[in-house]
Design an enzyme around this catalytic site. Structure first.
Site, PDB file in Angstrom:
ATOM      1  N   ASP A  67      -6.488   4.086   7.522  1.00 57.49           N
ATOM      2  CA  ASP A  67      -5.553   2.979   7.295  1.00 57.49           C
ATOM      3  C   ASP A  67      -4.398   3.363   6.375  1.00 57.49           C
ATOM      4  O   ASP A  67      -4.393   4.430   5.753  1.00 57.49           O
ATOM      5  CB  ASP A  67      -6.298   1.757   6.739  1.00 57.49           C
ATOM      6  CG  ASP A  67      -7.289   2.114   5.629  1.00 57.49           C
ATOM      7  OD1 ASP A  67      -7.235   3.248   5.115  1.00 57.49           O
ATOM      8  OD2 ASP A  67      -8.110   1.265   5.284  1.00 57.49           O
ATOM      9  N   ASP A 136     -16.210  -7.436   0.656  1.00 53.52           N
ATOM     10  CA  ASP A 136     -16.401  -8.457   1.697  1.00 53.52           C
ATOM     11  C   ASP A 136     -16.924  -7.843   3.002  1.00 53.52           C
ATOM     12  O   ASP A 136     -16.958  -8.499   4.031  1.00 53.52           O
ATOM     13  CB  ASP A 136     -15.078  -9.201   1.953  1.00 53.52           C
ATOM     14  CG  ASP A 136     -13.933  -8.255   2.298  1.00 53.52           C
ATOM     15  OD1 ASP A 136     -14.168  -7.030   2.429  1.00 53.52           O
ATOM     16  OD2 ASP A 136     -12.794  -8.739   2.447  1.00 53.52           O
ATOM     17  N   HIS A 138     -15.573  -5.197   4.524  1.00 51.81           N
ATOM     18  CA  HIS A 138     -14.551  -4.546   5.357  1.00 51.81           C
ATOM     19  C   HIS A 138     -14.767  -3.033   5.427  1.00 51.81           C
ATOM     20  O   HIS A 138     -15.282  -2.409   4.499  1.00 51.81           O
ATOM     21  CB  HIS A 138     -13.117  -4.905   4.914  1.00 51.81           C
ATOM     22  CG  HIS A 138     -12.662  -4.298   3.628  1.00 51.81           C
ATOM     23  ND1 HIS A 138     -12.213  -5.047   2.573  1.00 51.81           N
ATOM     24  CD2 HIS A 138     -12.547  -3.009   3.225  1.00 51.81           C
ATOM     25  CE1 HIS A 138     -11.857  -4.243   1.581  1.00 51.81           C
ATOM     26  NE2 HIS A 138     -12.047  -3.005   1.957  1.00 51.81           N
ATOM     27  N   GLU A 143     -10.929  -6.698   8.106  1.00 54.01           N
ATOM     28  CA  GLU A 143     -11.383  -7.763   7.225  1.00 54.01           C
ATOM     29  C   GLU A 143     -12.311  -8.724   7.986  1.00 54.01           C
ATOM     30  O   GLU A 143     -12.285  -8.756   9.217  1.00 54.01           O
ATOM     31  CB  GLU A 143     -10.165  -8.547   6.718  1.00 54.01           C
ATOM     32  CG  GLU A 143      -9.174  -7.699   5.923  1.00 54.01           C
ATOM     33  CD  GLU A 143      -9.601  -7.471   4.477  1.00 54.01           C
ATOM     34  OE1 GLU A 143     -10.814  -7.516   4.186  1.00 54.01           O
ATOM     35  OE2 GLU A 143      -8.720  -7.239   3.640  1.00 54.01           O
TER      36      GLU A 143
HETATM   37  C1  F6R Z   1      -9.767   2.712   2.597  1.00 53.75           C
HETATM   38  C2  F6R Z   1     -10.916   2.066   3.237  1.00 53.75           C
HETATM   39  C3  F6R Z   1     -11.560   0.896   2.557  1.00 53.75           C
HETATM   40  C4  F6R Z   1     -12.416   1.334   1.383  1.00 53.75           C
HETATM   41  C5  F6R Z   1     -13.069   0.129   0.697  1.00 53.75           C
HETATM   42  C6  F6R Z   1     -13.881   0.542  -0.502  1.00 53.75           C
HETATM   43  O1  F6R Z   1      -9.268   3.753   3.421  1.00 53.75           O
HETATM   44  O2  F6R Z   1     -11.306   2.456   4.282  1.00 53.75           O
HETATM   45  O3  F6R Z   1     -12.323   0.199   3.490  1.00 53.75           O
HETATM   46  O4  F6R Z   1     -13.401   2.209   1.824  1.00 53.75           O
HETATM   47  O5  F6R Z   1     -12.096  -0.776   0.326  1.00 53.75           O
HETATM   48  O6  F6R Z   1     -13.022   1.035  -1.482  1.00 53.75           O
HETATM   49  P1  F6R Z   1     -13.545   1.695  -2.825  1.00 53.75           P
HETATM   50  O7  F6R Z   1     -14.105   3.025  -2.463  1.00 53.75           O
HETATM   51  O8  F6R Z   1     -12.324   1.832  -3.677  1.00 53.75           O
HETATM   52  O9  F6R Z   1     -14.571   0.766  -3.387  1.00 53.75           O
END
Ligand code: F6R
Length: 237
Positions: A67, A136, A138, A143
């Site tokens: 992303d 959440d 994701h 989302e």
């Molecule tokens: C970012 C991604 C997100 C993160 C998620 C957890 O490329 O894929 O889904 O993996 O937001 O983020 P952290 O590791 O910062 O808790």
């Protein structure tokens, strides 16, 4: 599904980097799906160390990131391209032409999304997809929703994600409100999935995602249907 808990963040990074290294050694032109966020930083550091020590060669590896924020330039230090360069690509012998992150500044974001899926297909799909999980549920920026979006698409970020990501910005208002994310097709079709998760506060969503009902309200729950998923969890931060 292989789900296991380790005692420390250090061990999580060791195990995750060992799995990725093994994948690259068994297939030097591996297509690696990569994630940003704080969780993979230690894993990327270990991969860079292995590369520096001459134990791991990235010269034929292709990477496809999940992303990118919309409206942010690659040179912006909050962009996911910048993050990947700093935390991994600048520290290994990868050909940057073989590293892909959605272009958040593309003139036509929908076209950029279509081209992204075409590229994944052209490379024969992802061999190993590294994932984190949001509070959440994701994955990427998929989302909670009423449907599983299959394709790479533009998404409006939830307040929870904006709040969670505000820690990387000066303040919450600066967090972009939308992003481009690989959809469930690209992620789910990866031959292997490796999810890494740390922190007590992620325990509840992890249980929901892997031991609760499969629902787009918890996007990661679809991974219960995937045949080759490894989840490594530690409470340690
Ligand atoms: C970012 C991604 C997100 C993160 C998620 C957890 O490329 O894929 O889904 O993996 O937001 O983020 P952290 O590791 O910062 O808790």
């Amino acid at each position: 599904m292989k789900f296991y808990t380790v005692e420390s963040y250090e061990k999580l990074c060791q195990d995750a980097s060992a799995i990725i290294a093994e994948q690259i050694k068994s297939k030097p032109n591996t297509v690696l799906g990569l994630a940003t966020g704080s969780t993979p930083i230690g894993t990327y550091k270990k991969l860079a160390e292995m590369n520096k020590a001459g134990e791991l060669d990235f010269s034929k590896v292709v990477t496809i990131n999940l992303d990118e924020y919309a409206g942010i330039d690659a040179s912006n230090d909050q962009s996911y391209r910048y993050f990947m360069n700093k935390n991994l690509f600048d520290n290994i012998n990868i050909d940057k032409n073989n590293t892909f992150v959605p272009n958040g500044k593309a003139e036509d974001l929908n076209k950029e999304c279509e081209a992204y899926d075409e590229r994944i297909k052209a490379y024969g799909g992802i061999d190993l997809q590294l994932l984190g999980i949001g509070h959440d549920g994701h994955i990427g920026f998929n989302e909670p929703d009423s449907v599983f979006e299959t394709k790479t698409h533009v998404v409006k970020l939830t307040d929870m994600t904006i709040k969670a990501n505000a820690r990387f910005f000066e303040n919450e208002d600066e967090v972009p409100k939308s992003a481009l994310t690989m959809g469930m097709f690209g992620i789910f079709n990866a031959k292997k999935i490796l999810m890494i998760v740390n922190g007590k506060e992620k325990k509840e969503i992890l249980e929901k995602a892997f031991f609760g009902p499969i629902t787009p309200e918890v996007p990661a729950s679809i991974l219960q249907l995937h045949g080759d998923v490894t989840v490594i969890y530690t409470e340690d931060k």
